[in-house]
Write a protein that holds these residues in place. Structure first.
Motif, PDB file in Angstrom:
ATOM      1  N   MET A  82      23.307  -4.848  18.698  1.00 50.44           N
ATOM      2  CA  MET A  82      23.919  -5.111  20.107  1.00 50.44           C
ATOM      3  C   MET A  82      25.001  -3.896  20.209  1.00 50.44           C
ATOM      4  SD  MET A  82      24.104  -6.743  22.765  1.00 50.44           S
ATOM      5  CE  MET A  82      25.061  -7.326  24.025  1.00 50.44           C
ATOM      6  N   ALA A  83      25.577  -3.479  19.286  1.00 46.85           N
ATOM      7  CA  ALA A  83      26.770  -2.482  19.454  1.00 46.85           C
ATOM      8  C   ALA A  83      25.905  -1.196  19.787  1.00 46.85           C
ATOM      9  CB  ALA A  83      27.780  -2.138  18.087  1.00 46.85           C
ATOM     10  N   ALA A  84      24.856  -0.954  19.211  1.00 46.96           N
ATOM     11  CA  ALA A  84      24.242   0.368  19.424  1.00 46.96           C
ATOM     12  C   ALA A  84      23.548   0.550  20.733  1.00 46.96           C
ATOM     13  CB  ALA A  84      22.894   0.568  18.593  1.00 46.96           C
ATOM     14  N   LEU A  85      23.323  -0.603  21.471  1.00 43.04           N
ATOM     15  CA  LEU A  85      22.946  -0.911  23.003  1.00 43.04           C
ATOM     16  C   LEU A  85      24.170  -0.481  23.871  1.00 43.04           C
ATOM     17  CD1 LEU A  85      20.583  -1.105  24.945  1.00 43.04           C
ATOM     18  CD2 LEU A  85      21.245  -3.561  24.914  1.00 43.04           C
ATOM     19  N   ILE A  86      25.307  -0.997  23.407  1.00 39.15           N
ATOM     20  CA  ILE A  86      26.506  -0.714  24.062  1.00 39.15           C
ATOM     21  C   ILE A  86      27.066   0.874  24.149  1.00 39.15           C
ATOM     22  CG2 ILE A  86      29.045  -1.297  24.395  1.00 39.15           C
ATOM     23  CD1 ILE A  86      28.497  -4.218  23.412  1.00 39.15           C
TER      24      ILE A  86
ATOM     25  N   ALA B 266      24.589   2.585  26.168  1.00 37.24           N
ATOM     26  CA  ALA B 266      24.610   2.415  27.561  1.00 37.24           C
ATOM     27  C   ALA B 266      25.956   3.457  28.090  1.00 37.24           C
ATOM     28  CB  ALA B 266      25.032   1.125  27.958  1.00 37.24           C
ATOM     29  N   GLY B 267      27.043   3.098  27.240  1.00 35.70           N
ATOM     30  CA  GLY B 267      28.266   3.969  27.698  1.00 35.70           C
ATOM     31  C   GLY B 267      27.948   5.436  27.618  1.00 35.70           C
ATOM     32  N   GLY B 268      27.064   5.919  26.575  1.00 36.48           N
ATOM     33  CA  GLY B 268      26.863   7.478  26.611  1.00 36.48           C
ATOM     34  C   GLY B 268      26.064   7.959  28.003  1.00 36.48           C
ATOM     35  N   VAL B 269      25.079   6.970  28.270  1.00 33.02           N
ATOM     36  CA  VAL B 269      24.321   7.231  29.576  1.00 33.02           C
ATOM     37  C   VAL B 269      25.185   7.554  30.823  1.00 33.02           C
ATOM     38  CG1 VAL B 269      22.318   6.606  30.998  1.00 33.02           C
ATOM     39  CG2 VAL B 269      22.120   6.694  28.502  1.00 33.02           C
ATOM     40  N   LEU B 270      26.079   6.091  30.923  1.00 32.92           N
ATOM     41  CA  LEU B 270      26.934   6.216  32.018  1.00 32.92           C
ATOM     42  C   LEU B 270      27.774   7.362  32.056  1.00 32.92           C
ATOM     43  CD1 LEU B 270      27.766   2.591  32.252  1.00 32.92           C
ATOM     44  CD2 LEU B 270      26.285   3.799  33.821  1.00 32.92           C
TER      45      LEU B 270
ATOM     46  N   LEU C 268      30.309  14.561  30.008  1.00 33.21           N
ATOM     47  CA  LEU C 268      29.243  14.774  29.150  1.00 33.21           C
ATOM     48  C   LEU C 268      29.223  14.892  27.663  1.00 33.21           C
ATOM     49  CD1 LEU C 268      25.959  15.297  29.504  1.00 33.21           C
ATOM     50  CD2 LEU C 268      26.492  17.720  29.614  1.00 33.21           C
ATOM     51  N   MET C 269      30.318  15.717  27.213  1.00 40.33           N
ATOM     52  CA  MET C 269      30.696  15.744  25.957  1.00 40.33           C
ATOM     53  C   MET C 269      31.169  14.381  25.210  1.00 40.33           C
ATOM     54  SD  MET C 269      30.233  18.899  25.488  1.00 40.33           S
ATOM     55  CE  MET C 269      29.213  19.021  26.741  1.00 40.33           C
ATOM     56  N   ILE C 270      31.779  13.494  26.137  1.00 42.11           N
ATOM     57  CA  ILE C 270      32.130  12.164  25.478  1.00 42.11           C
ATOM     58  C   ILE C 270      30.998  11.306  25.696  1.00 42.11           C
ATOM     59  CG2 ILE C 270      33.468  10.319  26.065  1.00 42.11           C
ATOM     60  CD1 ILE C 270      35.888  12.135  27.138  1.00 42.11           C
TER      61      ILE C 270
ATOM     62  N   LEU D 251      26.739   8.619  22.418  1.00 43.97           N
ATOM     63  CA  LEU D 251      25.159   8.632  21.943  1.00 43.97           C
ATOM     64  C   LEU D 251      25.144   8.870  20.575  1.00 43.97           C
ATOM     65  CD1 LEU D 251      23.272  10.741  24.783  1.00 43.97           C
ATOM     66  CD2 LEU D 251      23.523   8.145  24.403  1.00 43.97           C
ATOM     67  N   ALA D 252      25.975   9.688  19.838  1.00 43.28           N
ATOM     68  CA  ALA D 252      26.046   9.773  18.239  1.00 43.28           C
ATOM     69  C   ALA D 252      26.543   8.349  17.826  1.00 43.28           C
ATOM     70  CB  ALA D 252      26.961  10.853  17.844  1.00 43.28           C
ATOM     71  N   ALA D 253      27.307   7.920  18.277  1.00 48.74           N
ATOM     72  CA  ALA D 253      27.885   6.470  17.802  1.00 48.74           C
ATOM     73  C   ALA D 253      26.654   5.485  17.989  1.00 48.74           C
ATOM     74  CB  ALA D 253      29.238   6.237  18.476  1.00 48.74           C
ATOM     75  N   ALA D 254      25.958   5.452  18.943  1.00 48.21           N
ATOM     76  CA  ALA D 254      24.850   4.553  19.231  1.00 48.21           C
ATOM     77  C   ALA D 254      23.889   4.782  18.165  1.00 48.21           C
ATOM     78  CB  ALA D 254      24.360   4.781  20.755  1.00 48.21           C
TER      79      ALA D 254
END
Length: 147
Positions: free
Chosen positions: A1-5, A8-12, A26-28, A33-36
């Motif tokens: 579930m954390a990976a999905l969050i 989603a944060g990276g894409v947003l 974009l960098m954040i 995405l790396a954390a996902a």
């Protein structure tokens, strides 16, 4: 579930970058995405958060300046007098030190020789060395104008 969050944060954040255009979001988003990915591979939340922070900081201070320099810089295009220097011109009226007329890119200019002893014949090709007021300073069509 954390990976999905994280994903989603990276894409947003990457999508929000379209509104800012400064490459920070974009960098954040890349860090998110790396954390996902880390979370998807089984990393605990604290490790995914560290991955997010390290990758985000690395991207903001490492990749962002390079991107801005290459993507936002515009090539210098000479304009005005600078664009005329080095252009080929055609002598419209034979002249010497007293001056004459040349055609530079479809426009007629008064002209004088760069070397006071030069004379030019009608129809001869010359190179614009400089512009002095509204007068083109011309010389023979060789490469010595660049020096």
């Amino acid at each position: 579930m954390a990976a999905l969050i994280w994903f989603a944060g990276g894409v947003l954040l990457a999508a929000a970058e379209a509104l800012s255009g400064d490459f920070v979001l974009l960098m954040i988003g890349g860090g998110a995405l790396a954390a996902a990915l880390a979370s998807f591979l089984g990393a605990p939340l604290w490790l995914a958060t560290i991955v997010f922070a390290v990758v985000s900081i690395g991207l903001v201070f490492g990749l962002r300046p390079v991107l801005k320099r290459h993507l936002l810089s515009t090539p210098e295009t000479p304009t005005g007098i600078d664009a005329l220097r080095g252009q080929e011109a055609t002598v419209l009226q034979a002249f010497g030190n007293d001056g004459g007329r040349v055609r530079i890119g479809g426009e007629v200019w008064t002209a004088r020789p760069a070397d006071e002893n030069d004379t030019f014949r009608t129809g001869e090709s010359v190179i614009v060395q400089d512009i002095d007021g509204a007068t083109a300073v011309v010389k023979r069509g060789d490469d010595s104008w660049q020096s």
